[in-house]
Design a protein around this motif. Structure first.
Motif, PDB file in Angstrom:
ATOM      1  N   SER A   5      -0.100   1.516   1.288  1.00 19.73           N
ATOM      2  CA  SER A   5      -0.955   2.129   0.271  1.00 19.73           C
ATOM      3  C   SER A   5      -0.845   3.651   0.293  1.00 19.73           C
ATOM      4  CB  SER A   5      -2.411   1.706   0.481  1.00 19.73           C
ATOM      5  OG  SER A   5      -2.540   0.294   0.437  1.00 19.73           O
ATOM      6  N   LEU A  62       2.072   5.304  -1.541  1.00 14.67           N
ATOM      7  CA  LEU A  62       2.047   5.436  -2.988  1.00 14.67           C
ATOM      8  C   LEU A  62       1.484   6.771  -3.440  1.00 14.67           C
ATOM      9  CD1 LEU A  62       0.795   1.851  -3.933  1.00 14.67           C
ATOM     10  CD2 LEU A  62       3.118   2.726  -4.081  1.00 14.67           C
ATOM     11  N   SER A 106       0.747  -1.362  -5.996  1.00 12.10           N
ATOM     12  CA  SER A 106      -0.483  -1.470  -5.199  1.00 12.10           C
ATOM     13  C   SER A 106      -0.716  -2.918  -4.778  1.00 12.10           C
ATOM     14  CB  SER A 106      -1.676  -0.944  -6.002  1.00 12.10           C
ATOM     15  OG  SER A 106      -1.481   0.396  -6.379  1.00 12.10           O
TER      16      SER A 106
END
Length: 226
Positions: A85, A88, A204
């Protein structure tokens, strides 16, 4: 100008010749103290609910003698999902897209399970090499096939995680590089931004799904040695 398309994954941040890229691997630890001294938030309740659900699922895959190891796999899931995560976000190094990171997770787990299984359940491990109902003629071939499939498990775990992280980042990079060429067309620019937003949402989801797959497969491998 990039020398190669994959150069976006090369470590580049440093301080006094000390590489800082891999520090992002431990950035997830910054979120842990908040659980203990900050007031519980909706995100905290959501994360707790996810861990409780995953704990129940992993517990059903393990025998009663190994239920305590769910804490290890929940920690592994948290580490991977935090890294996926955080990768990103802009200017944060995605350590889970490198085999050096993914192999360092899968190889020790597989090696530990193999040593434990062959030292404590030798006959059971030998029985796994020949599936039940295999004809006598095919038994030597099945032993070779099962041995090879067992030995490539850490590699498949590592490559699956790294390849999925690399694929999404490459698509985002390729789309972002076309932005300056189509900046004059507002319609194309709108389509480009919309597609990048959709792809970011997909990434995601992939970040969580790949963490889940890595954890569940590791648990299944442990369940086979019981």
């Amino acid at each position: 100008m990039m020398a190669s398309l994959f150069s976006i994954f090369d470590p580049s941040s440093s301080l006094f010749a000390f590489p800082l890229n891999w520090i992002s691997t431990f950035m997830g630890l910054l979120f842990l103290p908040m659980v203990f001294w900050a007031a519980p938030s909706r995100w905290t309740h959501l994360w707790t609910k996810i861990l409780e659900t995953l704990h129940k699922e992993l517990k059903s895959l393990l025998s009663a003698s190994h239920l305590g190891t769910t804490l290890l796999f929940l920690s592994l899931f948290s580490l991977i999902v935090f890294n996926n995560s955080l990768g990103l976000l802009p200017y944060i190094f995605t350590s889970s897209s490198h085999l050096a990171m993914t192999l360092s997770l899968s190889l020790p787990i597989w090696l530990t399970l193999m040593l434990y299984g062959w030292m404590n359940h030798t006959q059971h491990m030998f029985a796994h090499l020949v599936p039940q109902g295999t004809p006598s003629v095919l038994m030597p071939f099945m032993v070779v096939i099962e041995t090879i499939s067992n030995m490539i498990r850490p590699g498949t775990l590592a490559v699956r995680l790294a390849a999925n992280m690399i694929a999404g980042h490459l698509l985002l990079t390729l789309l972002s590089q076309t932005g300056p060429q189509i900046a004059a067309s507002s319609t194309l620019l709108t389509i480009l931004i919309s597609s990048q937003i959709l792809l970011l949402i997909l990434e995601s989801a992939v970040a969580v799904i790949q963490s889940y797959v890595f954890t569940v497969l590791s648990t299944l491998y442990m369940g086979e040695i019981n």
